[in-house]
Every structure is written in structure tokens, then in C-alpha cells.
Design an enzyme around this catalytic site. Structure first.
Site, PDB file in Angstrom:
ATOM      1  N   CYS A 135       0.848  -1.202   0.000  1.00 30.83           N
ATOM      2  CA  CYS A 135       0.000   0.000   0.000  1.00 30.83           C
ATOM      3  C   CYS A 135       0.881   1.248   0.000  1.00 30.83           C
ATOM      4  O   CYS A 135       0.509   2.293  -0.541  1.00 30.83           O
ATOM      5  CB  CYS A 135      -0.911   0.048   1.223  1.00 30.83           C
ATOM      6  SG  CYS A 135      -1.505  -1.538   1.805  1.00 30.83           S
ATOM      7  N   GLU A 204      -4.077  -4.337  -4.751  1.00 32.22           N
ATOM      8  CA  GLU A 204      -3.763  -2.977  -5.220  1.00 32.22           C
ATOM      9  C   GLU A 204      -4.073  -2.877  -6.720  1.00 32.22           C
ATOM     10  O   GLU A 204      -4.677  -1.914  -7.178  1.00 32.22           O
ATOM     11  CB  GLU A 204      -2.282  -2.643  -4.988  1.00 32.22           C
ATOM     12  CG  GLU A 204      -1.924  -2.296  -3.557  1.00 32.22           C
ATOM     13  CD  GLU A 204      -2.510  -0.963  -3.101  1.00 32.22           C
ATOM     14  OE1 GLU A 204      -2.667  -0.046  -3.917  1.00 32.22           O
ATOM     15  OE2 GLU A 204      -2.841  -0.856  -1.914  1.00 32.22           O
TER      16      GLU A 204
HETATM   17  C1  NSP Z   1      -5.976   1.248  -2.378  1.00 31.43           C
HETATM   18  C2  NSP Z   1      -4.927   2.158  -1.792  1.00 31.43           C
HETATM   19  N1  NSP Z   1      -3.707   1.656  -1.496  1.00 31.43           N
HETATM   20  C3  NSP Z   1      -2.782   2.503  -0.933  1.00 31.43           C
HETATM   21  C4  NSP Z   1      -3.031   3.817  -0.698  1.00 31.43           C
HETATM   22  C5  NSP Z   1      -1.997   4.727  -0.162  1.00 31.43           C
HETATM   23  N2  NSP Z   1      -2.179   4.963   1.203  1.00 31.43           N
HETATM   24  C6  NSP Z   1      -4.299   4.273  -1.010  1.00 31.43           C
HETATM   25  N3  NSP Z   1      -4.675   5.562  -0.820  1.00 31.43           N
HETATM   26  N4  NSP Z   1      -5.257   3.454  -1.590  1.00 31.43           N
END
Ligand code: NSP
Length: 219
Positions: A135, A204
Site C-alpha cells: 500500500c 492494489e
Molecule cells: C488502495 C490504496 N492503497 C494505498 C493507498 C496509499 N495509502 C491508497 N490511498 N489506496
């Protein structure tokens, strides 16, 4: 080899797929359909609530004070700085705060947040570190890639600036070092760390797809 480098090696294809995803390339050049971006803002807001929860839970169970301080600091940073960006985007796109709060999670968002929160409650510290790493590193790497692709400023520039900014970069570097420490300290957890890392990395990728296709619960 640092364990974070090993994880990035085994996730190489997933990183490449994320960089090539049309949500990513179109956001980079400013041509992304506003409806897809609005879907991302709403879903990501719901995602970030649980993402902050993941850091808070990880912080609460960390063994030493400095790790606790850092993880709880990231939870705060997500709830304040990162979610403020989403609140600003929402205001720009005519999405009210109550609409943000009450957005129903799409299947991919639900799968991802359930995975993270379950890992936070049930997983080993090393597994939690590996689950949260994509993430951070993923968004930094993808945003840097977007910055390379972008010619001019456009309506999505604040997204690129947030995730290539100093605060996010430092938080990512800290997470990377945390993964390395866990990899050294807990060799018996390496398989679990790889699984957790790959699951988050694949989700992701699915998250970009979810936003691009405006995934919902249609029958
Ligand atoms: C799905 C997702 N993954 C990671 C991030 C980064 N914090 C985010 N805003 N959104």
C-alpha cells in the site's frame, strides 16, 4: 538481499501491471474520466478508514515504543493528511462528506479491507508488516511513474504530488525498513510474509481496475 527487495522481486509482474493500467496512465496525463476518479475517491475514502485501523492495530501490538510511535503516527497521518486530500477532491467533484462516509464498499474494496483488518487481528507482526508494505511502496512507485508520464499540470496533479511528497516518501521508507527488520527477526515467517505481500499487491492492482470499471454489486 534485504527482504523488502526480495518481496519487490516476486511482485515485479504485479507492479508492471499496475504501471500499465489505464487508470494509472490516464490519471497521469489528465485524461481519466471524472466518473472513474469519483469512484476511486469514494472507495478509497472507505479503504483508508480501515487502512488507518490497520496501522493503529499494528501500533497497539508492536513490541517496542519506537515502532508503536511510528505506526500510530502513520494512522494519524492517514486520517488527517491523506483523507483531507480525499475530502478536498470530494468537494471539488460535488461529493458531500455524508456521501463519502456512507459509500457502500465495492467487492474489491471489501475484499481488500477485510483482508487487511483480518491480518491485523490474526496475523503475526511480520505478516502485518508485509501486508501493509504494497500500500505504501506501491503508491509511491506508481505515483513516481505517473510523474514521469505527466507533461503538464492538470486536475489530478494533487494526487501525484501527495504520493510523491516528502511525508509519504518518509512513511514508505520507514515501512520498508520495518519489513526488513521483521524479515531478519522472524525467518520462520518468510512464507507468510510473501503470501501477505502478494495478496495486498494483487488487490492494489484490482483496486485500479475496480475504479476504472466503476465496479459495484450489479446483478
Ligand atoms: C488502495 C490504496 N492503497 C494505498 C493507498 C496509499 N495509502 C491508497 N490511498 N489506496
Amino acid at each position: 538481499m534485504a527482504f523488502s527487495d526480495h518481496l519487490l522481486d516476486i511482485g515485479e509482474d504485479i507492479w508492471a501491471a499496475q504501471k500499465a493500467h489505464p487508470f494509472v496512465t490516464e490519471l497521469a496525463n489528465g485524461t481519466l474520466d471524472a466518473a472513474a476518479f469519483k469512484h476511486w475517491v469514494k472507495q478509497d475514502y472507505r479503504y483508508l478508514q480501515d487502512y488507518a485501523r490497520l496501522f493503529a492495530l499494528a501500533g497497539a501490538t508492536a513490541r517496542d515504543e519506537s515502532t508503536m510511535t511510528h505506526l500510530l503516527g502513520v494512522a494519524h497521518q492517514v486520517l488527517e493528511t491523506e483523507m483531507d486530500l480525499h475530502r478536498e477532491f470530494a468537494a471539488d467533484y460535488g461529493i458531500s462528506e455524508s456521501e463519502l462516509e456512507s459509500t457502500e464498499k465495492a467487492p474489491t474494496c471489501l475484499a481488500y479491507t477485510n483482508f487487511l483488518v483480518r491480518t491485523a487481528y490474526e496475523g503475526h507482526e511480520a505478516e502485518i508488516a508485509a501486508a501493509l508494505y504494497p500500500c505504501m511502496q506501491g503508491y509511491l512507485d506508481i505515483a513516481e511513474h505517473m510523474a514521469d508520464l505527466a507533461d503538464d499540470e492538470h486536475r489530478y496533479t494533487p494526487f501525484i504530488e501527495m504520493y510523491t511528497g516528502e511525508e509519504f516518501r518518509e512513511a514508505t521508507e520507514w515501512c520498508r525498513a520495518y519489513v526488513d527488520r521483521c524479515g531478519e527477526r522472524y525467518p520462520g515467517q518468510h512464507d507468510a510474509m510473501e503470501d501477505a505481500f502478494l495478496t495486498s499487491a494483487k488487490l492494489e492492482h484490482r483496486f485500479w481496475e475496480m475504479a476504472y470499471t466503476r465496479e459495484g454489486w450489479e446483478l
